[in-house]
Write an enzyme that holds these catalytic residues in place. Sequence first.
Site, PDB file in Angstrom:
ATOM      1  N   SER A  57       0.821  -1.222   0.000  1.00  0.00           N
ATOM      2  CA  SER A  57       0.000   0.000   0.000  1.00  0.00           C
ATOM      3  C   SER A  57       0.848   1.263   0.000  1.00  0.00           C
ATOM      4  O   SER A  57       1.746   1.401   0.824  1.00  0.00           O
ATOM      5  CB  SER A  57      -0.874   0.057   1.253  1.00  0.00           C
ATOM      6  OG  SER A  57      -1.681  -1.072   1.336  1.00  0.00           O
ATOM      7  N   HIS A  66      -5.158  -2.759  -6.079  1.00  0.00           N
ATOM      8  CA  HIS A  66      -4.192  -1.709  -6.425  1.00  0.00           C
ATOM      9  C   HIS A  66      -3.909  -1.787  -7.927  1.00  0.00           C
ATOM     10  O   HIS A  66      -4.764  -2.138  -8.707  1.00  0.00           O
ATOM     11  CB  HIS A  66      -2.920  -1.859  -5.602  1.00  0.00           C
ATOM     12  CG  HIS A  66      -3.208  -2.067  -4.146  1.00  0.00           C
ATOM     13  ND1 HIS A  66      -3.576  -1.039  -3.314  1.00  0.00           N
ATOM     14  CD2 HIS A  66      -3.218  -3.182  -3.388  1.00  0.00           C
ATOM     15  CE1 HIS A  66      -3.790  -1.512  -2.100  1.00  0.00           C
ATOM     16  NE2 HIS A  66      -3.575  -2.804  -2.122  1.00  0.00           N
ATOM     17  N   HIS A  73      -4.528 -10.605  -2.208  1.00  0.00           N
ATOM     18  CA  HIS A  73      -4.611 -10.972  -0.784  1.00  0.00           C
ATOM     19  C   HIS A  73      -5.532 -12.183  -0.620  1.00  0.00           C
ATOM     20  O   HIS A  73      -6.473 -12.370  -1.382  1.00  0.00           O
ATOM     21  CB  HIS A  73      -5.180  -9.812   0.031  1.00  0.00           C
ATOM     22  CG  HIS A  73      -4.315  -8.587   0.041  1.00  0.00           C
ATOM     23  ND1 HIS A  73      -4.377  -7.627  -0.944  1.00  0.00           N
ATOM     24  CD2 HIS A  73      -3.362  -8.178   0.911  1.00  0.00           C
ATOM     25  CE1 HIS A  73      -3.492  -6.670  -0.669  1.00  0.00           C
ATOM     26  NE2 HIS A  73      -2.864  -6.980   0.439  1.00  0.00           N
ATOM     27  N   TYR A 106      -7.733 -12.462   1.657  1.00  0.00           N
ATOM     28  CA  TYR A 106      -9.092 -12.001   2.010  1.00  0.00           C
ATOM     29  C   TYR A 106      -9.935 -11.655   0.795  1.00  0.00           C
ATOM     30  O   TYR A 106     -11.153 -11.525   0.880  1.00  0.00           O
ATOM     31  CB  TYR A 106      -9.043 -10.823   3.000  1.00  0.00           C
ATOM     32  CG  TYR A 106      -8.402  -9.554   2.482  1.00  0.00           C
ATOM     33  CD1 TYR A 106      -9.009  -8.774   1.502  1.00  0.00           C
ATOM     34  CD2 TYR A 106      -7.189  -9.114   2.995  1.00  0.00           C
ATOM     35  CE1 TYR A 106      -8.418  -7.616   1.030  1.00  0.00           C
ATOM     36  CE2 TYR A 106      -6.587  -7.948   2.537  1.00  0.00           C
ATOM     37  CZ  TYR A 106      -7.214  -7.207   1.551  1.00  0.00           C
ATOM     38  OH  TYR A 106      -6.616  -6.070   1.087  1.00  0.00           O
ATOM     39  N   GLU A 107      -9.295 -11.499  -0.369  1.00  0.00           N
ATOM     40  CA  GLU A 107     -10.068 -11.219  -1.585  1.00  0.00           C
ATOM     41  C   GLU A 107     -10.725 -12.487  -2.121  1.00  0.00           C
ATOM     42  O   GLU A 107     -11.514 -12.430  -3.057  1.00  0.00           O
ATOM     43  CB  GLU A 107      -9.158 -10.614  -2.661  1.00  0.00           C
ATOM     44  CG  GLU A 107      -8.743  -9.190  -2.328  1.00  0.00           C
ATOM     45  CD  GLU A 107      -7.603  -8.690  -3.205  1.00  0.00           C
ATOM     46  OE1 GLU A 107      -7.832  -7.755  -3.965  1.00  0.00           O
ATOM     47  OE2 GLU A 107      -6.492  -9.247  -3.120  1.00  0.00           O
ATOM     48  N   ALA A 118       1.744  -2.603   4.520  1.00  0.00           N
ATOM     49  CA  ALA A 118       1.244  -1.697   5.561  1.00  0.00           C
ATOM     50  C   ALA A 118       0.830  -2.572   6.733  1.00  0.00           C
ATOM     51  O   ALA A 118       0.331  -3.684   6.535  1.00  0.00           O
ATOM     52  CB  ALA A 118       0.048  -0.916   5.044  1.00  0.00           C
ATOM     53  N   MET A 174      -2.145  -8.228   6.840  1.00  0.00           N
ATOM     54  CA  MET A 174      -2.940  -9.239   6.134  1.00  0.00           C
ATOM     55  C   MET A 174      -2.228  -9.768   4.893  1.00  0.00           C
ATOM     56  O   MET A 174      -2.878 -10.227   3.953  1.00  0.00           O
ATOM     57  CB  MET A 174      -4.295  -8.638   5.726  1.00  0.00           C
ATOM     58  CG  MET A 174      -5.061  -8.001   6.869  1.00  0.00           C
ATOM     59  SD  MET A 174      -6.480  -7.083   6.247  1.00  0.00           S
ATOM     60  CE  MET A 174      -6.980  -6.180   7.722  1.00  0.00           C
ATOM     61  N   SER A 175      -0.909  -9.684   4.875  1.00  0.00           N
ATOM     62  CA  SER A 175      -0.199 -10.114   3.662  1.00  0.00           C
ATOM     63  C   SER A 175       1.181 -10.638   4.011  1.00  0.00           C
ATOM     64  O   SER A 175       1.464 -10.972   5.161  1.00  0.00           O
ATOM     65  CB  SER A 175      -0.075  -8.921   2.691  1.00  0.00           C
ATOM     66  OG  SER A 175       0.836  -7.967   3.194  1.00  0.00           O
ATOM     67  N   ASN A 203      -0.754   2.745  11.325  1.00  0.00           N
ATOM     68  CA  ASN A 203      -1.693   3.093  12.406  1.00  0.00           C
ATOM     69  C   ASN A 203      -1.315   2.302  13.644  1.00  0.00           C
ATOM     70  O   ASN A 203      -0.643   1.271  13.534  1.00  0.00           O
ATOM     71  CB  ASN A 203      -3.132   2.718  11.993  1.00  0.00           C
ATOM     72  CG  ASN A 203      -3.250   1.241  11.622  1.00  0.00           C
ATOM     73  OD1 ASN A 203      -2.825   0.842  10.526  1.00  0.00           O
ATOM     74  ND2 ASN A 203      -3.776   0.433  12.515  1.00  0.00           N
ATOM     75  N   HIS A 211      -9.529   2.678   6.826  1.00  0.00           N
ATOM     76  CA  HIS A 211      -8.611   2.389   5.720  1.00  0.00           C
ATOM     77  C   HIS A 211      -8.052   3.677   5.091  1.00  0.00           C
ATOM     78  O   HIS A 211      -6.891   3.722   4.679  1.00  0.00           O
ATOM     79  CB  HIS A 211      -9.306   1.523   4.671  1.00  0.00           C
ATOM     80  CG  HIS A 211      -8.409   1.133   3.541  1.00  0.00           C
ATOM     81  ND1 HIS A 211      -7.278   0.374   3.724  1.00  0.00           N
ATOM     82  CD2 HIS A 211      -8.446   1.417   2.216  1.00  0.00           C
ATOM     83  CE1 HIS A 211      -6.671   0.203   2.566  1.00  0.00           C
ATOM     84  NE2 HIS A 211      -7.357   0.831   1.633  1.00  0.00           N
TER      85      HIS A 211
END
Length: 283
Positions: free
Chosen positions: A30, A61, A83, A85-86, A113, A211-212, A235, A247
């Site tokens: 990201s 992206h 990812h 989660y996709e 990120a 998450m990656s 964050n 996000h």
Amino acid sequence: MTTLSELDEAVRVIRHHVPAPPTVGVVLGSGLGGWGDALADLVKLPYAEIPGMPRAAVVGHAGFFCAGRVGDVPVACLQGRAHLYEGHPLAKVVFGVRVLARLGCRAVLLTNAAGGIHHGFAAGDLMLLIDHLNLMGKNPLVGPNDDALGKRFPDMTYAHDPRLLELARAAASEAGVPLREGVYAALLGPSYETPAEIRMLRTLGADAVGMSTVPEIIALRHMGVPAAAISCITNLAAGLTRRELDHAEVEETARKARARFSALLSAWVRRAGEDAAARSSAS
Ligand code: HPA
């Protein structure tokens, strides 16, 4: 399962456009996509033109394979990652880094990120992953093993290549960019964690959460290609402040860190490329 012949089909198409083999592979997380566009002698291919690559529409992206140079170092770079989660199978998530390995990359550097868990971390910090916790509930090596790609039971003691970690530290001091270090926990997502989950992760020894990256690190270790990763702490993790996670804020912090992160990445790529070249001429 991904087979050697599927990878070689992708490699054949890429070599048609980029005949020179890359030394260093890069995966852009990201906010860092633009780094790929700044490569010297840039050649850019949409994933859709490369058989087996995840489709750009679901990558979120950019979805481009980029090749070029940083200084004298030939680089291949993935601009946009798939990812878990996709909804992709993990074989698809790691397909791009397996292609980098088959193209001949002798090191792969990954970026992402992440949420900061360690007490001393602040939004905007950069963190070198010295180890990881795979809490995704999945592993890209599940299924029949293609022995031509790697071993059934690969070692993970040095999943984050010690030499590349040293080169990252040297690159950080050269670029004048402060670099934290820590353990990255990979979760499935896409919801962010609960405060209780963050307390659990801290107890387990995690300094950051995302998450990656971990599936890619495992696949590269499987193929015997040295790999390492740096997170942008976009964050503080859930419950560490009173605010909800958003996000847009993650993206905004990644954007603000971009100049520092890019400078560090370029210095790291240069060092990794020179190190690989020195080792191959010595052997
Ligand atoms: N949690 C998980 N993934 C993330 C976070 C987070 O707080 N920030 C950026 N990616």
